[in-house]
Design an enzyme around this catalytic site. Structure first.
Site, PDB file in Angstrom:
ATOM      1  N   CYS A   1      46.216 -28.705  21.337  1.00 14.76           N
ATOM      2  CA  CYS A   1      44.771 -28.862  21.251  1.00 14.76           C
ATOM      3  C   CYS A   1      44.290 -28.036  20.068  1.00 14.76           C
ATOM      4  CB  CYS A   1      44.097 -28.388  22.540  1.00 14.76           C
ATOM      5  SG  CYS A   1      42.279 -28.481  22.522  1.00 14.76           S
TER       6      CYS A   1
ATOM      7  N   CYS B   1      32.465 -18.162   9.454  1.00 17.93           N
ATOM      8  CA  CYS B   1      31.964 -19.522   9.671  1.00 17.93           C
ATOM      9  C   CYS B   1      30.526 -19.645   9.163  1.00 17.93           C
ATOM     10  CB  CYS B   1      32.021 -19.863  11.156  1.00 17.93           C
ATOM     11  SG  CYS B   1      31.463 -21.546  11.532  1.00 17.93           S
TER      12      CYS B   1
ATOM     13  N   CYS C   1      27.919 -16.820  18.862  1.00 21.43           N
ATOM     14  CA  CYS C   1      29.251 -16.666  18.272  1.00 21.43           C
ATOM     15  C   CYS C   1      29.340 -15.519  17.267  1.00 21.43           C
ATOM     16  CB  CYS C   1      29.669 -17.970  17.603  1.00 21.43           C
ATOM     17  SG  CYS C   1      31.361 -17.917  16.963  1.00 21.43           S
TER      18      CYS C   1
ATOM     19  N   CYS D   1      46.310 -24.139  22.517  1.00 20.04           N
ATOM     20  CA  CYS D   1      45.080 -24.502  21.820  1.00 20.04           C
ATOM     21  C   CYS D   1      44.884 -23.592  20.612  1.00 20.04           C
ATOM     22  CB  CYS D   1      43.885 -24.365  22.764  1.00 20.04           C
ATOM     23  SG  CYS D   1      44.087 -25.266  24.323  1.00 20.04           S
TER      24      CYS D   1
ATOM     25  N   ARG E   1      37.699 -26.803  33.370  1.00 21.75           N
ATOM     26  CA  ARG E   1      38.326 -25.533  33.004  1.00 21.75           C
ATOM     27  C   ARG E   1      37.337 -24.382  33.116  1.00 21.75           C
ATOM     28  NH1 ARG E   1      40.627 -26.525  28.033  1.00 21.75           N
ATOM     29  NH2 ARG E   1      42.497 -27.136  29.169  1.00 21.75           N
TER      30      ARG E   1
ATOM     31  N   CYS F   1      25.588 -20.560  15.192  1.00 22.35           N
ATOM     32  CA  CYS F   1      25.596 -20.599  16.662  1.00 22.35           C
ATOM     33  C   CYS F   1      25.246 -19.210  17.203  1.00 22.35           C
ATOM     34  CB  CYS F   1      26.966 -21.029  17.170  1.00 22.35           C
ATOM     35  SG  CYS F   1      27.548 -22.585  16.434  1.00 22.35           S
TER      36      CYS F   1
ATOM     37  N   CYS G   1      38.298 -32.721  24.677  1.00 16.97           N
ATOM     38  CA  CYS G   1      38.003 -31.504  25.437  1.00 16.97           C
ATOM     39  C   CYS G   1      36.580 -31.110  25.052  1.00 16.97           C
ATOM     40  CB  CYS G   1      38.995 -30.395  25.084  1.00 16.97           C
ATOM     41  SG  CYS G   1      38.653 -28.799  25.857  1.00 16.97           S
TER      42      CYS G   1
END
Length: 330
Positions: A141, A65, A72, A110, A275, A69, A201
């Protein structure tokens, strides 16, 4: 950490979308028994307190990616993150995983891809995955990064039920965690998802070095959206070796403090699924039980969340059985 006991916080009405940071901070600071009582009262008004919704999360495209972040391991910018880039999974491979998840009791499937935003040919494949999972009778999702309006509508037309796009933290602390996309970029994607008629979400991460004001700001931002997210994942930071936050000197989140955030989410967003997401592997059964009492009524089921550990399914089932709770796909 001491908490104020003198600030009066009136019980909230059923639904509000104008929560302020100060109001949320006052909620979080309530004496713990009072906070849990209020959260339980709101929870019972809208949900069966003995029911837990089960979701399964699969990484359909891992690593590589271009975002930075700080939490991550899938970022290509974290050289020691340890997650190698992979190609997008084949549709039938994803279907096999979805069938296994359904047979294990999951009602929502998901799918996450480590992209800044999906390319046209990849989006076509993801739409085929959504259609396939829907054919199994499961809710769908996906989390694919940023979406424009046309992409959101394409996913809607494929039958997508939920789109996950977390805001991660407060607007003020966001720049300490991510520099490659702005807070507004995230809000724009959420707006496109809403415009397409897809459920949202959206949640955040606790334990990234933010202070109490930032935690209140995260919940206030979510609870002041014109329409609350239907699902609100609250994550506890998982320190992954090779990521900037793994090396950062930040305190481990006290479980009681984490429960306070869950309770604040439940009180301010009464009809949302709250969640309990990443970080459960490091929580004991007692801490998770307090989260359930505070209004968490959804968990991810399975041994991995994208690239980080998750409690074994057998452990989750044993805990729910001990508590006399049952699972549901509502």
């Amino acid at each position: 950490m001491p908490h104020a006991t003198t600030t009066p916080v009136p019980p909230p009405p059923s639904i509000r979308t104008d929560w302020t940071r100060d109001e949320v901070a006052a909620l979080i600071a309530l004496p713990f028994p009072e906070l849990l009582f209020r959260a339980q009262a709101v929870h019972r008004e809208h949900f069966d307190p003995t029911e837990m919704q089960i979701s399964t999360l699969l990484s359909i495209k891992t690593g590589g990616c271009p975002e930075d972040c700080a939490y991550c391991p899938q970022s290509a910018l974290h050289e020691d993150g340890g997650v190698k880039a992979s190609r997008l999974m084949a549709v039938e491979t994803v279907m096999k995983e979805a069938r296994a998840a359904r047979d294990a009791g999951a009602a929502r499937f998901c799918m996450g891809a480590a992209w800044r935003s999906p390319k046209e040919h990849d989006l076509e494949t993801v739409c085929a995955m959504v259609e396939g999972v829907k054919s199994l009778g499961m809710e769908t999702c996906v989390t694919l990064g940023m979406l424009d309006n046309a992409q959101a509508h394409r996913l809607r037309d494929a039958g997508l039920d939920y789109y996950n796009h977390n805001i991660d933290t407060s607007p003020e602390y966001y720049g300490e965690i991510i520099s490659t996309r702005t807070y507004q970029d995230r809000l724009d994607t959420l707006s496109n998802v809403r415009d397409a008629g897809i459920n949202v979400c959206c949640g955040g991460i606790i334990g990234m070095g933010e202070d109490e004001n930032d935690r209140a700001g995260l919940i206030a931002t979510l609870a002041s959206m014109p329409r609350h997210p239907e699902s609100v994942p609250i994550n506890m930071l998982v320190r992954v070796e090779g990521t900037p936050l793994a090396a950062k000197d930040t305190d481990t989140v006290d479980p009681i403090e984490f429960v306070r955030i869950i309770a604040a989410a439940r009180i301010t967003m009464p009809t949302s699924r709250v969640r309990l997401a990443a970080g459960r592997e490091d929580m004991n059964d007692e801490a998770q039980t307090l989260c359930f009492l505070a209004g968490a009524n959804s968990i991810f089921y399975g041994e991995k969340l994208l690239t980080t550990p998750n409690p074994a399914a057998s452990r989750d089932m044993r805990l729910l059985q001990r508590l006399g709770m049952h699972t549901s796909g509502a």
